[in-house]
Structures are given as C-alpha cells and as structure tokens.
Design an enzyme around this catalytic site. Sequence first.
Site, PDB file in Angstrom:
ATOM      1  CG  ASN A 129      -1.027   8.888   3.079  1.00 54.23           C
ATOM      2  OD1 ASN A 129      -1.543   7.909   2.512  1.00 54.23           O
ATOM      3  ND2 ASN A 129      -0.372   9.826   2.416  1.00 54.23           N
ATOM      4  CG  HIS A 175      -1.592   5.413  -0.176  1.00 52.57           C
ATOM      5  ND1 HIS A 175      -2.264   5.943   0.894  1.00 52.57           N
ATOM      6  CD2 HIS A 175      -2.463   4.559  -0.765  1.00 52.57           C
ATOM      7  CE1 HIS A 175      -3.490   5.421   0.959  1.00 52.57           C
ATOM      8  NE2 HIS A 175      -3.623   4.563  -0.033  1.00 52.57           N
ATOM      9  NE  ARG A 226      -3.990   1.927   2.291  1.00 51.79           N
ATOM     10  CZ  ARG A 226      -4.276   2.696   3.346  1.00 51.79           C
ATOM     11  NH1 ARG A 226      -3.609   2.553   4.484  1.00 51.79           N
ATOM     12  NH2 ARG A 226      -5.228   3.610   3.260  1.00 51.79           N
ATOM     13  CG  HIS A 282      -8.335  -3.831  -0.845  1.00 51.97           C
ATOM     14  ND1 HIS A 282      -9.354  -2.917  -0.975  1.00 51.97           N
ATOM     15  CD2 HIS A 282      -7.208  -3.086  -0.672  1.00 51.97           C
ATOM     16  CE1 HIS A 282      -8.877  -1.683  -0.878  1.00 51.97           C
ATOM     17  NE2 HIS A 282      -7.574  -1.763  -0.709  1.00 51.97           N
TER      18      HIS A 282
END
Length: 317
Positions: free
Chosen positions: A93, A65, A61, A192
């Site tokens: 975040n 990001h 992740r 996910h």
Amino acid sequence: MAAHKTTLCLILLAACLAAATDGKLSPEYYSTTCPGAPAIVQAGVVAALKNETRMGASLLRLHFHDCFVNGCDASILLDDNATFVGEKTASPNNKSIRGYEVIDKIKGQVEKECPGVVSCADILALAARDSVVYLGGPSWEVSLGRRDSLNASKEAAEVSLPEPTFNLSDLAVNFWAQGLSFRDMVALSGAHTIGMARCTTFRDHIYNDSDIEPSFARSLQQFCPPRGHDDVLAPLDLRTPAQFDNSYYVNLVNYKGLLHSDQELFHGDSADPIVRNYADEPAVFLEDFAKGMIKMGEIKPLTGSAGEIRKFCGKVN
Ligand code: HEM
Ligand SMILES: *[C@@H]1O[C@H](CO)[C@@H](O)[C@H](O)[C@H]1NC(C)=O
Ligand SMILES: *[C@@H]1O[C@H](CO)[C@@H](O)[C@H](O)[C@H]1NC(C)=O
Ligand SMILES: *[C@@H]1O[C@H](CO)[C@@H](O)[C@H](O)[C@H]1NC(C)=O
Ligand SMILES: *[C@@H]1O[C@H](CO)[C@@H](O)[C@H](O)[C@H]1NC(C)=O
Ligand SMILES: *[C@@H]1O[C@H](CO)[C@@H](O)[C@H](O)[C@H]1NC(C)=O
Ligand SMILES: *[C@@H]1O[C@H](CO)[C@@H](O)[C@H](O)[C@H]1NC(C)=O
C-alpha cells in the site's frame, strides 16, 4: 382471521428485523436511514473522475486492498499515529494506494446528510462499482450494511495481498484463501484493464522474463531502466488505459501483460482457456467480473453490533 394475519405480519416483521441485524448485507440497508447515500457517493465519484480519470482505478483497488485484509471493513483507511500503526504503510500500500482524500470528502458529504449512519466500508464498495460503471464497465448491485473495523493490521496486509512476483499457483492459493475461485481470480485480475503501475513493480518482468513480447519489453525499458526511476508509471493496459473493457486479456494473449503476475495467467498453463475466452467474448468477462466483485465485496463483513460506523474514515470514533 384478522388476528391470524396480524400475528403472521408480526412474525414476518420480526424475521425481517432480525435479518437486518443478522450478518446479512442488503442493497436496501440504508433505504429508510439514509436513502440518499448511494447517490451522494456516485456524485462524489463522478466529480473525482471528471477531474482525474485514473482515480477510478485507484478507488477500485482501494476496495480490493480493503477486502483482502480481514474482510471489507475499511481497515485500510485508518491513519497511523504515535500509538497506532495501520495498513497504509504496509508494503503493498505504501506510496501506492491512492484515493483516500476522495473517500474522506464523500464521507463528509454523507455525514452531513445522515450523521453516524453510513459506514466507510460501504462507501468503498459503492465507489468501486461507480468507478467501473463510469469507465464503461459492467454494473452490479452492491449489498450494504458493512460496519467499520476498530483496528487494522499491517502484518495481515503484508501477508494477505498478492504480489506482482507471484506465479499462477501462488495467485490461485491467495484468492482461494479469500473464498474466491480460480475463475474469480482470473476475472478479477481484469481490473488491470485500467490504471497504472510503477516501474519497480514490473522491472523484473521486462528485463528477466521470457514470456513477454520483445518489442513491448523494449518500449518499456526506454523509461523503466534496470536501476532507478522506480516511480515512473506505465498503464497496466496500454491499448485502452481509461476504458473498462476486455483488452487486458487481448494483451495477455499477445504476451503484453505488464506485471509478471498478469502474464502468469497466459503462458501455457491452466488459466489459458479462460483468458482466451475473455479475450474473444467481452460479455463473458464483464459478467464474470461483476459476479467476482459481488463475492469480493462480501468477504467477512462486520455486521450487527460488531465494529462501528466511523465518523471520520481515518480514525476510530
Ligand atoms: C491478481 C493479483 C494482483 C496483483 C499481484 C496485483 C498487483 C498490482 C500492482 C503491483 C499494481 C501497481 C501498484 C503500483 O505500482 O503502485 C496494481 C495496480 C492496480 N490493481 Fe492490482 N493486483 C492484483 C489484483 C487486482 C484486483 C483483484 C483488483 C481489483 C479488483 C486490482 C486492481 C488494480 C488497479 C485498478 C490498479 C491500478 C491502480 C491505480 O492506477 O491507482 N488488482 N496491482
Ligand atoms: C484533480 O486531479 C489532480 C491530479 O490530476 C490532483 O492533484 C487534484 O488534487 C485533483 N483535484 C481535486 C479537486 O480532486
Ligand atoms: C513508506 O514510504 C515512505 C516514502 O513515501 C518512506 O519514507 C517510508 O519509509 C515507507 N514506509 C515503510 C514502512 O516502508
Ligand atoms: C489491534 O491489532 C493489533 C495487531 O493485531 C493488536 O496487537 C492490538 O492489541 C489490537 N488493538 C486493539 C485495540 O484491539
Ligand atoms: C510458485 O512459487 C512458489 C513460491 O512462491 C513455489 O513454491 C512453487 O513451486 C512455484 N510454482 C510453480 C509451478 O512454479
Ligand atoms: C534479473 O535477474 C538477474 C539474475 O538473476 C538479477 O541479478 C537482476 O537483479 C534481475 N533484475 C533485473 C532488473 O535485471
Ligand atoms: C490513533 O489511531 C487509533 C486508530 O484510529 C485511535 O484509536 C487512537 O485514538 C489514535 N490516537 C491518537 C492520539 O489520535
């Protein structure tokens, strides 16, 4: 003839050298300057995941990001200080992104081997791939040569990252803005299949949405109440939370997506056929995921003389 050959070699060499600094990433980028770098990153990832499996999800992740906010340039890693506000406290975040210490530790080991050569942005890209592989997912070749940003943008992080409240068209538009297709969006959401989410990110879905299997919703409501306990965690994939497989899509077909945005991919809309295909054919998903990661990892890299190679990932030199 010999002279011609030499000339040709020189021309090709010049072309190769130009290519290396010409905005093109390459898997061989560090093969002469720091050949050990990928192995150091991999060893650091394996050590971190042996200690805590979830860290694999967190590192995956972290790369995502980073890439979605002005490209894969390690901007997410810059620490706030008295005169600078970066991306770490941006709403998607703050209290959510993990793994900074793992990256800092790996960077320290890489710096010891070859000081000032390997970027933090490349370490993030390698660590994401190594995490997926460790958890049983597909592998892919990571092109290298990204450089690190001199700045970061909290505002851009808040505008560019997708939110769990997004509907299908919001998700499609958000990924399209990054040069990623609808199919890339559906495939990359399969990340996910590992990791955890906080109650605050799925509360509305388990209380207010109708596209959720009722007993699944009730079981989550047991520990994620209508108010409070915001930070209590649930696995994004309840079936196999630490295995990188296609069960995220099997969950969706059974209306057991954890986030509102997850179930948007399967509730009688245009993503349904792709989700069904991934649920039925794991190999198709794994291949599309790897392709999507390569595309995502090449969003707007800084190359050539843009940016810098940071000494410490949390701070510009
Ligand atoms: C499609 C739009 C997406 C949305 C709306 C979204 C949203 C979220 C949210 C809300 C969480 C939980 C955060 C928390 O509770 O602190 C999460 C976790 C996670 N996301 Fe996404 N995400 C999306 C796409 C992606 C993509 C493309 C990747 C990677 C390729 C990814 C990888 C992950 C991982 C691995 C976790 C678990 C992290 C951990 O356990 O530390 N997500 N995501
Ligand atoms: C190991 O994982 C735990 C969380 O499970 C964490 O608190 C700790 O800092 C980790 N240790 C190392 C050396 O990474
Ligand atoms: C980030 O989270 C901390 C709690 O860990 C909170 O005190 C702070 O206000 C949050 N920052 C922003 C900008 O939301
Ligand atoms: C960093 O970005 C911010 C916000 O975009 C901008 O205001 C600032 O001038 C930039 N700083 C530098 C040193 O480029
Ligand atoms: C999706 O949400 C946006 C707002 O974020 C809204 O404008 C749009 O109408 C919604 N689309 C659908 C199909 O519900
Ligand atoms: C669900 O929807 C109602 C009515 O729109 C709203 O008041 C409530 O805050 C929402 N969320 C939860 C967790 O009930
Ligand atoms: C604050 O952080 C920015 C970005 O990393 C850096 O340029 C600046 O030197 C830092 N300031 C201090 C006082 O450390």
